[in-house]
Design a protein around this motif. Structure first.
Motif, mmCIF file in Angstrom:
data_model
loop_
_atom_site.group_PDB
_atom_site.id
_atom_site.type_symbol
_atom_site.label_atom_id
_atom_site.label_comp_id
_atom_site.label_asym_id
_atom_site.label_seq_id
_atom_site.Cartn_x
_atom_site.Cartn_y
_atom_site.Cartn_z
ATOM 1 N N UNK A 1 0.808 -1.206 0.000
ATOM 2 C CA UNK A 1 0.000 0.000 0.000
ATOM 3 C C UNK A 1 0.849 1.267 0.000
ATOM 4 N N UNK B 1 -9.532 -10.250 -8.712
ATOM 5 C CA UNK B 1 -8.467 -10.606 -7.782
ATOM 6 C C UNK B 1 -8.065 -9.360 -7.003
ATOM 7 N N UNK B 2 -7.288 -9.561 -5.968
ATOM 8 C CA UNK B 2 -6.844 -8.446 -5.119
ATOM 9 C C UNK B 2 -5.709 -7.716 -5.813
ATOM 10 N N UNK B 3 -5.896 -6.423 -6.030
ATOM 11 C CA UNK B 3 -4.849 -5.652 -6.709
ATOM 12 C C UNK B 3 -4.121 -4.713 -5.750
ATOM 13 N N UNK B 4 -4.473 -4.765 -4.450
ATOM 14 C CA UNK B 4 -3.853 -3.804 -3.530
ATOM 15 C C UNK B 4 -2.555 -4.303 -2.934
ATOM 16 N N UNK C 1 -0.045 -5.799 -4.800
ATOM 17 C CA UNK C 1 0.891 -6.093 -5.883
ATOM 18 C C UNK C 1 2.291 -5.565 -5.567
ATOM 19 N N UNK D 1 4.278 -3.471 -6.686
ATOM 20 C CA UNK D 1 4.352 -2.363 -7.651
ATOM 21 C C UNK D 1 5.791 -1.856 -7.790
#
Lengths: 498, 498
Positions: B76, B136-139, B141, B143
């Motif tokens: 996050x 799907x959960x993209x939080x 990743x 990044x």
């Protein structure tokens, strides 16, 4: 001018420039000199470079010539422009990276953020291309800007980048494309009319899926781009080949052959591959037919941003937005690997096209779309196109010059007014496929005009791209073309004595 | 355990933790505590955070629980892992960026490389999704890794990124996918069999174009994914709806209806949407039919990497590679906005599929392909899938727990063994479309089971996704579902008294 030692009164200085080659363009000479000094170590990493103004004054050349040489060196990674600090040699120069034999950094382990080659999908070098048509120059891209935009978007906690996006494309990109079309093509387009697709082929594909049914006829230019022909057949449509003359598509012939067709594919701004612009009379005739037949016109506007001696021809879509689907690609304007194009639908048609796209391919990668949107919105795109127009004007002139000097009596070119490629007519009896094959055997790419023909029977010709060919490459390839064609002409004269 | 002041003997210390909510999972409590301390300014930018080991020991919880909380905070953007320096609070915390009201940086102009929001394509926040399936959960990743790989590739003078690429996909990505399938799915696949496409729909689309002709029948599961149904119709094929039971596709019924079909689309590992795995007998029967009929089987292997209580079911493609086209997507394994999927063809079929792709869409963006190839080859992908499997196991358990406690007598769920969504049966008389609509009116997404049915008539059900729903969201949405369904049950009992 050769071996002149340049010493500036202020800080930066340049070692002796190498001799300028006979006929070597100034820009290339300056580029070669600076690159040689950097690669040879005479200008070390971080060293200051004289300003373009000072260097131009000292050499007695136009400042624009030096700027173009600098820009190419920046694009190639040799120089870096630092705000307020002028131009400097990059901390890491590309030739060091590209030679696997040399150590990448003197001593010490590579820092985690150090650039290192991930892998190359090809065998290390690109295939020989010389005059392969439909190609743009990818060596002078503002890669730094692209990298910065990717980094900014991925640093920005933009969670939406990772989610599903709208099938019609990212609203910001649709907006940016609409604005670009307003400026570059004089077209008043609402963002809602713009669809983002991955390629021109996909744009045509979605039109074929939304409009009509298998078995329906589709008008195609003959000669014309073979990809459209194959796609129309793949979609189960019946291609109707409509001849092209000096005014473009012969609308009468189309009406005679298939008056009830629902779709006509044309390249009105610059016919592919003949290069002619559709005449105003033909444009009016085509649109009148479309209105009568309730047909739509697919306008392939593939490179009209690049017109050298006049304003671009306005798109058909400007004359009757309700009847024209305008498609354009960033593959030629920016780079082919981007895989982003657009389709402008008549008002009210967007939902139908977006629905078809949502079933077939959904939408292109969101980060790619977002980067392009920012690239356009922040002015980088317009700047790049302006700059490339200058590059291509220069290349077209050089290409015409070599053709005149080396290919006279072998290959006759029309006046080059636009685009990145040109169709030349072979000035002696031969099959153009044989000529293209003989050239390929000598490492020179081209396409035979007959490959663009379906029913049309045209005199033999070659489609040659010059946009991706710099002057070095031109000077290596042009004499080779002359030798190959000269040998073919001799052989043909021997076979059939006059 | 509440209001305990934690003070470590070594440098980092944590302010008082907030009270743990009744029934609040440990991981969420730790996450909430740290996030609160950072957002509230008690842990400033750059501040050191205790090690997971020390924090776990101090709280008396498993270290893995703390690690998961840390990982979420890293994903996050609240924490940064610095090699050798442990975990620290990020220099810029996301809530500062996300609140447009507050200044982004205290004083001074933003540095050129400072992250700043480019634009948001949506109205600032994502739509309410709660139990929308197929997400799907993209939080969580990585990044940072994606950003680093983009930067590295764009710094590396990889000119091929900008050129045209092969229609079958980047060789390095095809190789990485083949290796992934070997490890994750036990499938021996040659790189030459792998095609890179933009989506599962595009994978099916290219199959429909290469195999058969308009009017040909195609077997589809009923119930089944509606996108396949629509695409088959768009391609001019005749969908043949084959019922599904507890063993998967009823092959007998397919043979009775259309023995001569050339293509059958199935989800053998986990039937969409019923969740059953195809029985070994049915798998053998399907492949025997395909061999007899010279048909091919399109295996939609959409989320079989996520199986919670056992090894994944091996793909059909492992049993008869010559008869099966295996398609899988990175949209569920990584994130939907990526738009990359793959299609594994039987040996010898690649050229035909690549030729069709070269005419329709060419290939996805090369940088995107190259980043994914590196992401897989360097182990980030396997790590992410392992980690997400843990996340989804936990979410499935929490979802089952809330369903048992709150939805008993309203919505009955099967045992959840895999995937990111589940189909529950409504335990009272109603139309499932009405239930889905009533839930949406209360801000809770779901899909009615009847939307997956073509000819099938099934008892009413709801398809609910839990993969993208964290426990906070679950605890907000689950009681709302109970209230809505309870009201519907009461109304239905009033309408039709027993």
């Amino acid at each position: 001018m050769s071996k002149r030692l340049i010493q500036f009164s202020r800080t930066p200085w340049l070692p002796a420039l190498p001799p300028r080659g006979a006929g070597e363009p100034l820009q290339r000479w300056i580029h070669r000199a600076l690159r040689g000094a950097i690669v040879g170590g005479r200008l070390g990493p971080g060293a200051a470079v004289p300003s373009s103004r000072a260097l131009a004054a000292s050499l007695g050349v136009a400042r624009g010539t030096v700027v173009l040489a600098f820009e190419q060196l920046v694009a190639e990674g040799y120089l870096e422009a630092r705000p307020g600090a002028g131009m400097r040699v990059s901390a890491q120069v590309p030739d060091t990276l590209l030679s696997p034999g040399r150590p990448r950094r003197a001593g010490g382990a590579a820092a985690p953020s150090a650039p290192r080659p991930v892998f190359s999908p090809f065998s290390g070098s690109l295939p020989a291309v010389a005059f392969a048509p439909h190609r743009c120059e990818t060596r002078v891209l503002p890669v730094d800007v692209l990298r910065r935009l990717h980094g900014r978007l991925l640093r920005g906690h933009n969670r939406w980048l990772f989610e599903d996006g709208p099938a019609a494309g990212l609203p910001a990109l649709r907006q940016a494309i609409a604005a670009h079309l307003g400026e570059a093509r004089g077209l008043a387009v609402d963002r809602e009319q713009v669809l983002v697709v991955s390629s021109m082929q996909q744009a045509l594909d979605v039109c074929l899926r939304v409009l009509g049914a298998p078995g329906d006829p589709v008008w195609l230019e003959d000669p014309g781009y073979p990809g459209a022909r194959h796609l129309v057949r793949l979609a189960g449509r019946v291609p109707v080949f409509v001849p092209v003359d000096a005014e473009g598509l012969q609308v009468d012939a189309g009406i005679a052959r298939a008056p009830q067709a629902g779709l006509a594919c044309v390249t009105p701004s610059r016919q592919a591959p003949l290069g002619v612009a559709m005449s105003p009379a033909r444009r009016a005739q085509l649109l009148a037919w479309a209105r009568r037949a309730s047909a739509l016109v697919f306008e392939d506007d593939y490179d009209s941003e690049y017109r050298f001696r006049s304003r671009p021809v306005p798109p058909l879509a400007a004359e009757d937005p309700a009847r024209v689907l305008l498609a354009g690609s960033f593959g030629k304007l920016l780079y082919p690997g981007l895989r982003l194009s657009y389709l402008v639908c008549p008002p009210g048609w967007t939902d139908a096209f977006a629905a078809a796209l949502s079933l077939t391919a959904r939408h292109p990668n969101l980060l790619t779309q977002a980067v392009l949107a920012a690239f356009i919105a922040e002015g980088h795109f317009a700047r790049h196109v302006r700059r490339m127009r200058r590059v291509y004007v220069e290349r077209a002139a050089a290409f015409e010059d070599r053709a005149r000097r080396l290919w006279a009596g072998l290959l006759e070119l029309p006046a080059m007014q636009a685009g990145l490629d040109v169709t030349g007519r072979l000035a002696f009896a031969c099959a153009d496929r044989d000529a293209a094959r003989a050239l390929r055997d000598q490492g020179v790419e081209s396409l035979p005009l007959s490959g663009y023909c379906a029913a049309a029977r045209l005199p033999p010709g070659l489609v040659l791209g010059f946009g991706a060919v710099d002057e070095d490459e031109l000077d290596r390839a042009a004499p080779r073309v002359a030798r190959v064609l000269e040998a073919m002409r001799t052989a043909s004269a021997t076979r059939a004595p006059a």
